[in-house]
Motif scaffolding. Structure first.
Motif, short mmCIF file in Angstrom:
data_model
loop_
_atom_site.label_atom_id
_atom_site.label_comp_id
_atom_site.label_asym_id
_atom_site.label_seq_id
_atom_site.Cartn_x
_atom_site.Cartn_y
_atom_site.Cartn_z
N HIS A 1 0.51 -1.14 0.27
CA HIS A 1 -0.27 -0.01 0.31
C HIS A 1 0.27 1.48 -0.02
CE1 HIS A 1 -4.37 -0.72 0.39
NE2 HIS A 1 -4.28 -1.47 1.39
N TYR B 1 -7.41 5.76 7.24
CA TYR B 1 -6.41 5.61 5.47
C TYR B 1 -5.32 6.10 5.98
CZ TYR B 1 -11.52 4.28 4.26
OH TYR B 1 -12.40 3.53 3.95
N ASN C 1 -8.26 10.28 2.85
CA ASN C 1 -7.69 9.53 2.39
C ASN C 1 -5.83 9.48 2.55
OD1 ASN C 1 -8.78 6.73 0.59
ND2 ASN C 1 -9.93 8.87 -0.74
N ARG D 1 -2.48 0.28 6.12
CA ARG D 1 -2.36 0.92 4.94
C ARG D 1 -1.20 1.91 4.58
NH1 ARG D 1 -4.03 4.15 1.24
NH2 ARG D 1 -6.34 4.67 0.91
N ASP D 2 -1.50 2.75 6.04
CA ASP D 2 -0.35 3.86 5.27
C ASP D 2 1.19 3.36 6.73
OD1 ASP D 2 0.67 6.37 4.70
OD2 ASP D 2 -0.14 7.44 5.51
N SER E 1 1.74 -3.58 3.70
CA SER E 1 1.69 -4.20 2.94
C SER E 1 0.00 -4.97 3.49
CB SER E 1 2.36 -5.26 3.19
OG SER E 1 1.47 -6.39 1.84
N MET E 2 -0.39 -5.04 1.92
CA MET E 2 -1.58 -5.88 2.78
C MET E 2 -2.00 -7.59 3.22
SD MET E 2 -4.00 -5.31 -1.43
CE MET E 2 -5.60 -6.18 -0.10
#
Length: 226
Positions: free
Chosen positions: A79, A164, A207, A123-124, A95-96
């Motif tokens: 991500h 996010y 976002n 996500r961040d 990472s996911m």
């Protein structure tokens, strides 16, 4: 016979949801795995210390012309990536696969440490200015503060909404911001674990967050995107 108001029922349901999330956080053991041979060299320095031949400060940048290297190690998509502040000799990736990894950029370009502690994709991520700490925001509703050098999870923060994006406050790194799925930006204090301020004027999930310093009046401007 006593009856409960709708508000009281909602509060009880929210408390139950909070208890469930706290239980999940406790069940997810925060740890890290060091992948190198030795954590310190003969001078007692760890990987966060930049190589002696690498100078700090501004560097001349060029447009990339060819692929130099591909870092492989995550089992799912990535991500976000962040270079180590000032020197760029390390690379942090979210990472996911629910993990954060830190990679060597300057020498043999291998994975140095894996940070484990989230139950869902990350996500961040965001470094402090000196790179000694970083925060990670995940779809498990938690933002966690990590020690870059030791791999220890220092603190966890949650509003029971998905963060996010995350960003350290540049004037005081004891505070950071998260942009959340409930259209709010939350300003946290690391020392007290309390919310300092909420920004709730957005019409959709936040976002990205960018902090800009306006030099004429030295005021800080907050820019976001949905």
């Amino acid at each position: 016979v006593s009856t409960q108001s709708t508000g009281e029922k909602e509060n009880k349901e929210q408390d139950k949801d909070k208890d469930k999330e706290d239980k999940k956080a406790k069940e997810s053991e925060e740890t890290s795995i060091f992948h190198g041979k030795e954590e310190k060299d003969y001078l007692g320095r760890t990987y966060i210390h930049a190589p002696s031949e690498l100078k700090e400060g501004p560097h001349q940048c060029y447009t990339p012309k060819k692929l130099i290297h591909t870092w492989v190690g995550h089992s799912k998509g990535v991500h976000a990536i962040r270079f180590f502040p000032r020197t760029g000799h390390l690379l942090l990736s979210a990472s996911m696969d629910n993990t954060v990894k830190i990679w060597d950029v300057y020498n043999d370009r291998r994975c140095l440490r894996t940070f484990i502690g989230h139950n869902k994709p990350v996500r961040d991520i965001c470094f402090t200015r000196d790179g000694t700490k970083f925060i990670s925001s995940s779809f498990d509703n938690f933002t966690k503060l990590w020690d870059t050098e030791t791999g220890q999870c220092i603190s966890r923060f949650s509003t029971r909404r998905i963060p996010y994006c995350c960003k350290f406050y540049p004037e005081n790194e004891n505070e950071f911001l998260t942009g959340c799925s409930d259209k709010k930006i939350i300003q946290w204090d690391i020392r007290s674990h309390r919310i300092m301020q909420e920004y709730d004027q957005h019409l959709a999930a936040v976002n990205t967050i960018t902090l800009l310093m306006i030099t004429e009046d030295l005021s800080l401007r907050l820019m976001t995107s949905l």
